[in-house]
Design a protein around this motif. Structure first.
Motif, PDB file in Angstrom:
ATOM      1  N   LEU A   1       0.596  -1.309   0.065  1.00  0.00           N
ATOM      2  CA  LEU A   1       0.501   0.118   0.211  1.00  0.00           C
ATOM      3  C   LEU A   1       0.915   1.011   0.165  1.00  0.00           C
ATOM      4  O   LEU A   1       0.204   2.187  -0.069  1.00  0.00           O
ATOM      5  CB  LEU A   1      -0.984  -0.090   0.999  1.00  0.00           C
ATOM      6  N   GLY A   2       2.105   1.383   0.422  1.00  0.00           N
ATOM      7  CA  GLY A   2       2.683   2.599   0.952  1.00  0.00           C
ATOM      8  C   GLY A   2       2.792   2.515  -0.864  1.00  0.00           C
ATOM      9  O   GLY A   2       3.581   3.649  -1.303  1.00  0.00           O
ATOM     10  N   SER A   3       3.773   1.719  -1.669  1.00  0.00           N
ATOM     11  CA  SER A   3       4.116   1.978  -2.074  1.00  0.00           C
ATOM     12  C   SER A   3       2.706   2.170  -3.732  1.00  0.00           C
ATOM     13  O   SER A   3       3.143   3.160  -4.905  1.00  0.00           O
ATOM     14  CB  SER A   3       4.440   0.446  -3.329  1.00  0.00           C
ATOM     15  N   MET A   4       1.567   1.814  -3.407  1.00  0.00           N
ATOM     16  CA  MET A   4       1.005   2.435  -4.187  1.00  0.00           C
ATOM     17  C   MET A   4       0.778   3.667  -3.858  1.00  0.00           C
ATOM     18  O   MET A   4       0.081   4.626  -4.679  1.00  0.00           O
ATOM     19  CB  MET A   4      -0.678   1.313  -3.716  1.00  0.00           C
ATOM     20  N   ARG A   5       1.100   3.938  -2.649  1.00  0.00           N
ATOM     21  CA  ARG A   5       0.584   5.737  -2.132  1.00  0.00           C
ATOM     22  C   ARG A   5       1.497   6.122  -3.308  1.00  0.00           C
ATOM     23  O   ARG A   5       0.988   7.510  -3.667  1.00  0.00           O
ATOM     24  CB  ARG A   5       0.653   6.039  -1.317  1.00  0.00           C
ATOM     25  N   VAL A   6       3.072   5.770  -3.107  1.00  0.00           N
ATOM     26  CA  VAL A   6       4.067   6.797  -3.195  1.00  0.00           C
ATOM     27  C   VAL A   6       3.887   6.968  -5.010  1.00  0.00           C
ATOM     28  O   VAL A   6       4.480   8.166  -5.594  1.00  0.00           O
ATOM     29  CB  VAL A   6       5.363   7.141  -2.864  1.00  0.00           C
ATOM     30  N   THR A   7       3.515   5.953  -5.333  1.00  0.00           N
ATOM     31  CA  THR A   7       3.528   6.258  -6.953  1.00  0.00           C
ATOM     32  C   THR A   7       1.778   6.543  -7.106  1.00  0.00           C
ATOM     33  O   THR A   7       1.424   6.941  -8.875  1.00  0.00           O
ATOM     34  CB  THR A   7       3.332   4.445  -7.226  1.00  0.00           C
ATOM     35  N   GLU A   8       1.037   7.085  -6.338  1.00  0.00           N
ATOM     36  CA  GLU A   8      -0.052   8.165  -6.261  1.00  0.00           C
ATOM     37  C   GLU A   8      -0.521   6.950  -7.378  1.00  0.00           C
ATOM     38  O   GLU A   8      -2.288   6.967  -7.769  1.00  0.00           O
ATOM     39  CB  GLU A   8       0.104   9.142  -7.739  1.00  0.00           C
TER      40      GLU A   8
ATOM     41  N   TYR B   1      -3.024   1.076   7.728  1.00  0.00           N
ATOM     42  CA  TYR B   1      -2.692   2.316   8.038  1.00  0.00           C
ATOM     43  C   TYR B   1      -1.834   2.816   7.704  1.00  0.00           C
ATOM     44  O   TYR B   1      -0.947   4.118   7.156  1.00  0.00           O
ATOM     45  CB  TYR B   1      -3.379   2.655   9.412  1.00  0.00           C
ATOM     46  N   LYS B   2      -0.304   1.691   8.400  1.00  0.00           N
ATOM     47  CA  LYS B   2       1.064   2.398   7.873  1.00  0.00           C
ATOM     48  C   LYS B   2       1.252   2.438   6.418  1.00  0.00           C
ATOM     49  O   LYS B   2       1.976   3.624   5.751  1.00  0.00           O
ATOM     50  CB  LYS B   2       1.636   1.331   8.333  1.00  0.00           C
TER      51      LYS B   2
ATOM     52  N   GLY C   1       7.672   9.542  -0.155  1.00  0.00           N
ATOM     53  CA  GLY C   1       8.318   8.765  -1.250  1.00  0.00           C
ATOM     54  C   GLY C   1       9.303   7.389  -0.920  1.00  0.00           C
ATOM     55  O   GLY C   1       8.634   6.399   0.338  1.00  0.00           O
ATOM     56  N   THR C   2      10.390   6.732  -1.753  1.00  0.00           N
ATOM     57  CA  THR C   2      10.112   5.295  -1.427  1.00  0.00           C
ATOM     58  C   THR C   2      11.223   4.959  -0.183  1.00  0.00           C
ATOM     59  O   THR C   2      11.009   3.947   0.629  1.00  0.00           O
ATOM     60  CB  THR C   2      11.578   5.168  -2.139  1.00  0.00           C
ATOM     61  N   GLU C   3      11.615   5.871   0.452  1.00  0.00           N
ATOM     62  CA  GLU C   3      12.363   5.583   2.222  1.00  0.00           C
ATOM     63  C   GLU C   3      11.432   5.387   3.019  1.00  0.00           C
ATOM     64  O   GLU C   3      10.547   5.580   4.197  1.00  0.00           O
ATOM     65  CB  GLU C   3      12.973   6.430   2.364  1.00  0.00           C
ATOM     66  N   GLY C   4       9.911   6.130   2.572  1.00  0.00           N
ATOM     67  CA  GLY C   4       8.434   6.010   3.514  1.00  0.00           C
ATOM     68  C   GLY C   4       7.829   4.531   3.338  1.00  0.00           C
ATOM     69  O   GLY C   4       7.119   3.537   4.211  1.00  0.00           O
TER      70      GLY C   4
END
Length: 257
Positions: A115-122, A213-214, A221-224
């Motif tokens: 989900l983090g990857s989906m968020r940062v890649t919009e 949630y996280k 970005g990718t660090e996040g």
């Protein structure tokens, strides 16, 4: 002093955000339409893909626990109690908690990273623009799948671990298949199984909520993405222990122990 005040404020802020995230989950869960196909896909990923790791860990856990417990019982001439002791220990506490921790590490980090990857890649923003409800599709299905599948994994873990205990008993001695399982089922009761089963639903829900949630709120970005995956494992594992502590206290008050 300011540093600790800042940490405290950050902690309370995140607790409030998780609470709001959980409230939104329940609101979205009862709204039509349900994403049943995605839910089945997540059940396959959470349950089937995690089963080999859970099964192997459970088998080794039951085998090692039996081997390590035998010398102590032999000193008191109580080696005949070994099947009962191992089965009760596994079903009540060890197997559900270890299974939950494995799922927190594998599933929680996977959800946080995905989900983090989906968020940062919009990609999540693109779903909102296209008219799809990303929270319903991405979050609700994952949390429900984790809540449903973790009790099943825990029960399978119980069975595999107790079978590992059977092999452990027969390494230094000899106990027939029928006698071993008779002693196991004589020692176990619904007061052992039901509280253990109920708390695994809460384990699964906590792991799903924290992982989603996280990842859903990932930033920088990718660090996040890496931070989201790591913090999902840490927070979910901590919540597993907190829930287990609360469950033990409740079962003790209700007289199940």
């Amino acid at each position: 002093m300011k540093y600790f005040i800042g940490l405290n404020n950050e902690f309370l802020t995140e607790v409030g955000e998780i609470y709001q995230f959980t409230r939104r989950f329940f609101r979205e869960f009862f709204k039509p339409k349900q994403e049943f196909d995605e839910f089945l896909h997540q059940c396959f990923w959470v349950g089937y893909k995690t089963l080999p790791l859970v099964g192997l860990t459970a088998f080794i856990m039951g085998l090692v626990l039996t081997i390590q417990s035998r010398p102590t019982l032999v000193e008191f001439g109580a080696q005949s109690m070994l099947p009962a002791m191992v089965s009760v220990s596994l079903v009540r506490e060890i197997s559900p908690v270890i299974t939950a921790l494995i799922c927190a590490g594998k599933i929680g980090s996977g959800m946080g990273a995905e989900l983090g990857s989906m968020r940062v890649t919009e990609q999540i923003d693109a779903m909102e623009v296209s008219g799809t409800n990303p929270f319903k599709y991405l979050i609700v299905t994952r949390v429900v799948a984790t809540t449903v599948m973790l009790p099943l994994l825990s029960n399978l873990s119980n069975a595999i671990a107790i079978y590992g205990g059977y092999l452990g008993v027969n390494i230094r001695g000899h106990v027939s298949w029928h006698l071993y399982w008779t002693q196991v089922f004589d020692a176990l009761s619904y007061g052992d199984l039901i509280p253990s089963l109920i708390k695994t639903f809460f384990f699964g829900f906590a792991i799903g909520i924290i992982g989603c949630y996280k990842g859903y709120n990932s930033k920088k970005g990718t660090e996040g993405v890496g931070r989201s995956a790591t913090s999902a494992v840490v927070v979910a594992s901590l919540l597993v222990f907190v829930i287990d502590l609360i469950a033990v206290q409740i079962t003790d008050l209700l007289g199940f122990t």
